[in-house]
Design a protein around this motif. Structure first.
Motif, mmCIF file in Angstrom:
data_model
loop_
_atom_site.group_PDB
_atom_site.id
_atom_site.type_symbol
_atom_site.label_atom_id
_atom_site.label_comp_id
_atom_site.label_asym_id
_atom_site.label_seq_id
_atom_site.Cartn_x
_atom_site.Cartn_y
_atom_site.Cartn_z
ATOM 1 N N THR A 1 -14.780 -3.482 11.657
ATOM 2 C CA THR A 1 -14.827 -3.289 10.211
ATOM 3 C C THR A 1 -13.388 -3.107 9.740
ATOM 4 N N ILE A 2 -13.144 -3.494 8.495
ATOM 5 C CA ILE A 2 -11.847 -3.237 7.868
ATOM 6 C C ILE A 2 -12.092 -2.173 6.807
ATOM 7 N N LEU B 1 0.851 -1.188 0.000
ATOM 8 C CA LEU B 1 0.000 0.000 0.000
ATOM 9 C C LEU B 1 0.887 1.238 0.000
ATOM 10 N N THR B 2 0.671 2.111 -0.944
ATOM 11 C CA THR B 2 1.433 3.362 -0.918
ATOM 12 C C THR B 2 0.534 4.555 -0.602
ATOM 13 N N ASP B 3 -0.651 4.563 -1.187
ATOM 14 C CA ASP B 3 -1.533 5.730 -1.034
ATOM 15 C C ASP B 3 -2.691 5.491 -0.078
ATOM 16 N N HIS B 4 -2.766 4.282 0.482
ATOM 17 C CA HIS B 4 -3.903 3.939 1.337
ATOM 18 C C HIS B 4 -3.445 3.257 2.618
ATOM 19 N N THR B 5 -4.338 3.239 3.598
ATOM 20 C CA THR B 5 -4.036 2.605 4.881
ATOM 21 C C THR B 5 -5.185 1.672 5.227
ATOM 22 N N ILE B 6 -4.843 0.535 5.810
ATOM 23 C CA ILE B 6 -5.890 -0.357 6.328
ATOM 24 C C ILE B 6 -6.139 0.027 7.781
ATOM 25 N N ILE B 7 -7.371 0.377 8.072
ATOM 26 C CA ILE B 7 -7.715 0.718 9.457
ATOM 27 C C ILE B 7 -8.844 -0.194 9.914
ATOM 28 N N LEU B 8 -8.675 -0.775 11.084
ATOM 29 C CA LEU B 8 -9.769 -1.541 11.670
ATOM 30 C C LEU B 8 -10.495 -0.639 12.647
ATOM 31 N N ARG C 1 -15.889 -3.124 5.104
ATOM 32 C CA ARG C 1 -16.799 -4.238 5.384
ATOM 33 C C ARG C 1 -16.488 -4.799 6.764
ATOM 34 N N MET C 2 -17.410 -5.597 7.267
ATOM 35 C CA MET C 2 -17.159 -6.278 8.540
ATOM 36 C C MET C 2 -16.120 -7.374 8.316
ATOM 37 N N MET C 3 -15.371 -7.665 9.363
ATOM 38 C CA MET C 3 -14.329 -8.682 9.252
ATOM 39 C C MET C 3 -14.587 -9.804 10.259
ATOM 40 N N GLY C 4 -14.345 -11.049 9.833
ATOM 41 C CA GLY C 4 -14.423 -12.166 10.774
ATOM 42 C C GLY C 4 -15.775 -12.852 10.784
ATOM 43 N N LEU D 1 -14.918 -4.638 -1.423
ATOM 44 C CA LEU D 1 -15.220 -4.612 0.018
ATOM 45 C C LEU D 1 -16.676 -4.197 0.245
ATOM 46 N N LYS D 2 -17.108 -3.194 -0.507
ATOM 47 C CA LYS D 2 -18.490 -2.697 -0.348
ATOM 48 C C LYS D 2 -19.512 -3.777 -0.693
ATOM 49 N N VAL D 3 -19.277 -4.445 -1.812
ATOM 50 C CA VAL D 3 -20.232 -5.471 -2.249
ATOM 51 C C VAL D 3 -20.236 -6.635 -1.254
#
Ligand code: GLA
Length: 387
Positions: free
Chosen positions: A345-346, A203-210, A335-338, A300-302
């Protein structure tokens, strides 16, 4: 990175309590980018081990007695290694005893041991703290008693521990990710063959946030097992016309649609979701390898819609959080995770917007539900290891 504070705490409490020098094992939680409820359908998943982990200090006790100390629960539990059964009252001890039982079933001997553990994987958050505890226990006992168990077998034993001692008929994703994770890599895992490849997350331009909804999912275990049964019901219907079908992994959407009339509405929707989710794993890995991040976000949205309407494992808090994120221009998708019914959500968020997103989501969430979210930054890390 190691959480030095937790590491020191488990070590010093161990020495205080048992007067011995323990080995220390770090067992990570996991995220999952895509592929939810596909693992027990022999499908595909894309999880990764993260920095949040459980730290276990362990040594031989020298007798048949094992004493376990959970620093986070502030509880101690003892059992005899050649005579024990699942505990009705101390649920965390079941993850550990469950692993001991599986090792014994494989014909190996486990002597008594002492353990002190603590961690920073939030419980009930969909980040697999239970798999971390199981995998950490298996890895530590393997080291301690030189049991020579292959990693993949430790994964399977840890999964079985959850089935037989915690009563959750989970798939193999969580234990696999916790054991096999690697820095900056997701694992693209085929849950049927257990073939996997490390899949770089660059990832260069984005971050994964929970974002943890802080909803504790009481219903989750029973509903989880029901989902699994519904998928099996679907497979049984399809097998009548095609005995070669072993799992939903083998079913195309056309096949499912051709037999729609034989399905109840609920079982049809469950199967449809799983077939679509498997397809999303493939599409997401393609998009990721070509750095098509907008497509990743769209997937992720779908997926969230599928979990909400077809698999029905979301909850009002998660719907709100994912809905809020998915309407923003600085979030590519969420989306929800797990397993479902709460947890995290992730979110795939534009770099630079992280704080604003978290702040605005939190305010909106508080106004609606009178409680806070907990944001969690993740670093993709190693699988279980001795430190
Ligand atoms: C839980 C289970 C996993 C998997 C996920 C949903 O975490 O332990 O095996 O089924 O839910 O993807």
């Amino acid at each position: 990175m190691m959480n030095q504070k937790i590491h020191n705490e488990v070590k010093s409490r161990f020495t205080e309590e048992f007067g011995a020098d323990p080995i220390v094992v770090k067992a990570p939680g996991r995220i999952n980018l895509i592929g939810e409820h596909t693992d027990y359908n022999d499908g595909f998943v894309l999880p990764a081990a993260v920095d949040q982990a459980i730290y276990l200090a362990v040594s031989k006790s020298g007798t048949a007695q094992s004493t376990l100390v959970s620093l986070d629960m502030n509880e101690t539990f003892s059992f005899i290694v050649d005579d024990f059964q699942p505990s009705q009252s101390v649920s965390w001890a079941n993850y550990i005893m469950g692993v001991v039982a599986e090792i014994q079933k494989s014909g190996r001997e486990v002597e008594g041991f002492n353990m002190v553990f603590s961690g920073d994987v939030p419980q009930g958050s969909g980040m697999s703290s239970s798999a971390a505890l199981e995998c950490g226990t298996c890895f530590a006992l393997n080291e301690l008693f030189q049991l020579k168990i292959e990693k993949v077998d430790m994964v399977k034993m840890s999964q079985k521990a959850e089935h037989n001692y915690a009563g959750v008929m989970c798939g193999i994703m969580d234990q696999f990710a916790s054991m096999m994770g690697a820095p900056d890599q997701a694992l693209l895992l085929d849950c049927k063959s257990l073939a996997y490849q490390h899949f770089p997350i660059a990832l260069t331009d984005h971050t994964i946030i929970l974002c943890n909804s802080n909803v504790s999912h009481n219903l989750a275990d029973s509903e989880y097992n029901i989902r699994r049964q519904q998928c099996e019901e679907g497979v049984a219907i399809l097998q009548k016309s095609d005995p070669e079908i072993e799992s939903l992994r083998d079913v195309t959407m056309d096949q499912l649609l051709a037999h729609k009339d034989e399905f109840s509405d609920v079982v049809f929707r469950r199967c449809k979701y799983v077939i679509e989710e498997n397809d999303r794993v493939k599409k997401m890995t393609e998009a990721m390898s070509e750095s098509r991040w907008a497509t990743v976000g769209q997937i992720l949205k779908v997926a969230q819609d599928g979990m909400r309407t077809e698999y029905e494992i979301s909850c009002p808090e998660i719907d709100f959080m994912a809905g809020f994120a998915n309407e923003r221009s600085d979030v590519l998708g969420a989306r929800m995770m797990g397993g479902g019914f709460g947890g995290c959500t992730i979110n795939l968020v534009n770099k630079g917007s992280e704080d604003q997103f978290i702040d605005e989501l939190n305010k909106a969430y508080q106004a609606e539900f009178k409680k806070e979210i907990t944001p969690i930054k993740v670093l993709i890390s190693d699988g279980v290891k001795r430190i």
